[in-house]
Scaffold this active site. Structure first.
Site, PDB file in Angstrom:
ATOM      1  CG  ASP A   1      -1.828   1.052   1.288  1.00  0.00           C
ATOM      2  OD1 ASP A   1      -1.873   2.079   0.824  1.00  0.00           O
ATOM      3  OD2 ASP A   1      -3.202   0.919   1.471  1.00  0.00           O
TER       4      ASP A   1
ATOM      5  NE  ARG B   1     -16.045  -0.798  -6.547  1.00  0.00           N
ATOM      6  CZ  ARG B   1     -17.480  -0.669  -6.224  1.00  0.00           C
ATOM      7  NH1 ARG B   1     -17.777  -1.361  -4.956  1.00  0.00           N
ATOM      8  NH2 ARG B   1     -18.401  -0.345  -7.139  1.00  0.00           N
TER       9      ARG B   1
ATOM     10  CG  ASP C   1     -18.356 -10.631  -3.641  1.00  0.00           C
ATOM     11  OD1 ASP C   1     -19.520 -11.320  -3.677  1.00  0.00           O
ATOM     12  OD2 ASP C   1     -18.385  -9.613  -3.023  1.00  0.00           O
TER      13      ASP C   1
ATOM     14  CD  GLU D   1     -20.514  -6.293  -9.796  1.00  0.00           C
ATOM     15  OE1 GLU D   1     -21.485  -5.664  -9.169  1.00  0.00           O
ATOM     16  OE2 GLU D   1     -19.516  -6.627  -9.545  1.00  0.00           O
TER      17      GLU D   1
ATOM     18  CG  HIS E   1     -21.036  -6.651  -5.610  1.00  0.00           C
ATOM     19  ND1 HIS E   1     -20.498  -5.782  -6.506  1.00  0.00           N
ATOM     20  CD2 HIS E   1     -20.213  -6.404  -4.506  1.00  0.00           C
ATOM     21  CE1 HIS E   1     -19.962  -4.705  -6.054  1.00  0.00           C
ATOM     22  NE2 HIS E   1     -19.757  -5.216  -4.865  1.00  0.00           N
TER      23      HIS E   1
ATOM     24  CB  ALA F   1     -21.846  -4.549   1.230  1.00  0.00           C
TER      25      ALA F   1
END
Length: 452
Positions: free
Chosen positions: A103, A164, A188, A193, A211, A214
């Site tokens: 990162d 994403r 996922d 989509e 997806h 969440a």
């Protein structure tokens, strides 16, 4: 615009910002849900759970085909160590995995205590048994996991993407899975989509979910509540905690707010006093340096631009409008300012400084002259010689024009030298009154400004 979730790649942020439209999302509400789904997919890859389930339900009892691998002692490579990535690292540590991460915005000293080693991307690909993605979709991450990257990974490596769609190149992934470049993968999220590609549904070594990152009852409640609370903050005149196109500091709204007011007033005053925006500089004192300088900078620009443009400028649109008009500035952090709560603004012909005080914003220095005046309303600024009678004459002219003086501050560089006089007025003088004041001998310049 409120997004009850994390992803905002379907919103034109630049266009919204130019129009002064605030965008908010809920970046923390689904953190645990997305983290746990990532862990679930890693476990499914390691133990081949979906394939074993399907086989057993079809009537087979095939143990040999579904021999898995243990996570303990293996290396997990996490790309993106934000909220979700950090939670994934915490949980994989409990599996006794070695954690390495990439990162560009995280320093090694920030994560050493968590048992995480920061590495470069190539090293992560080469050493990881599990690679999991937790990055936003942007120009830097689009197709980040392409064939070149996949070939650097171990042939036994497992790849998970719950961030994403578009970060993993789907065509390259299918080739890598079918040719044994990597062992397996779980997705996922997808380029398009709902999923349109049938070829992604076929490989046995690719697990796909629609997806679901969440999709927990708890996460849906959290993101809805987060967005609703930020909308209420916005209409209450406060700074939303999760503004995407206006940087803010969570938990620091109360401390930040007076600095935003001061910066805006300094910008407004500067644009009315100065004849130029050349050599523009914003100055931040010790307390301001600890806050969000992007937010304070936006307030400076809002004050400046609102005085010189005929379009509406707010804290959201100030930065993009300034960039669009090629307005350039420098930022200068000065912890040695006279007041710790100071802010300042400079142009080619002006230096103005203010501070946050108990009774509101106050100016304490103008072009090197010390002053102390509460900011707001009509303010008459005079540059004059330090000789007897000037102030009296100004007062007489204002009195004859029925303009009342609310307060006054006079500063000089030396006896008989130059002086700066700031007079706060209850009423705005007429142009002819100002012209009469300007004719007084010893007054070299006069400026009337109004600060809301």
């Amino acid at each position: 615009i409120a997004r009850a979730g994390v992803g905002i790649d379907n919103i034109d942020i630049e266009a919204a910002s130019e129009k002064g439209i605030l965008i908010i999302n809920a970046p923390s509400g689904n953190t645990i849900a997305a983290c746990e789904h990532t862990i679930a997919l890693i476990m499914c890859l390691a133990r081949k759970i979906p394939q074993a389930n399907q086989s057993t339900k079809s009537g087979a009892w095939d143990k040999k085909s579904f021999i898995g691998t243990e996570l303990a002692g293996k290396t997990a490579g996490i790309i993106g160590l934000g909220k979700i990535g950090a939670e994934v690292a915490k949980r994989l540590t409990s599996f006794e995995m070695n954690i390495i991460a990439y990162d560009p915005f995280v320093k090694q000293e920030d994560v050493t205590d968590l048992g995480i080693k920061m590495v470069q991307l190539d090293e992560l690909f080469e050493k990881s048994d599990v690679v999991t993605m937790h990055v936003p979709k942007n120009k830097h991450t689009l197709n980040m996991l392409n064939m070149e990257a996949l070939k650097k990974m171990k042939k036994t490596a497992m790849l998970v993407n719950c961030s994403r769609g578009g970060i993993v190149n789907e065509d390259d992934l299918l080739k890598a899975l079918s040719s044994g470049i990597i062992n397996s993968a779980a997705l996922d999220v997808f380029d398009k989509e709902p999923l349109e590609r049938d070829d992604l549904r076929k490989p046995d070594n690719l697990i796909i979910t629609p997806h679901l990152g969440a999709s927990t009852l708890e996460a849906q409640d959290k993101v809805a509540l987060s967005v609703a609370e930020d909308i209420l903050r916005f209409f209450d005149g406060e700074i939303p905690e999760s503004a995407c196109n206006f940087s803010s500091v969570k938990g620091a709204e109360g401390e930040l707010k007076p600095f935003l007011h001061l910066a805006e007033k300094l910008g407004s005053a500067a644009s009315q006093i100065s004849g130029s925006l050349d050599n523009l500089k914003f100055i931040y004192g010790e307390r301001a340096m600890k806050l969000n300088l992007n937010a304070v900078k936006s307030a400076f620009l809002k004050g400046l631009l609102s005085q010189i443009l005929d379009e509406k400028v707010n804290l959201i649109s100030a930065l993009p409008i300034a960039r669009k008009r090629n307005i350039l500035w420098d930022d200068f952090e000065n912890p040695k300012e006279k007041f710790v709560d100071a802010l300042g603004i400079e142009t080619a012909d002006l230096s103005l400084k203010g501070r946050v005080a108990a009774d509101g914003a106050r100016f304490f220095e103008c072009n090197g002259f010390e002053c102390d005046i509460k900011v707001g309303g009509n303010e008459l600024i005079l540059s004059n010689e330090d000789i007897p009678g000037i102030i009296g004459k100004v007062g007489t002219i204002l009195g004859n024009a029925n303009v009342n003086i609310a307060s006054m501050d006079v500063a000089r560089n030396k006896k008989g030298g130059r002086a700066l006089t700031i007079i706060k007025l209850d009423e705005k003088p007429l142009p002819e009154t100002l012209a009469e004041i300007e004719k007084i001998k010893g007054i070299s310049s006069i400026k009337l400004i109004f600060i809301a």
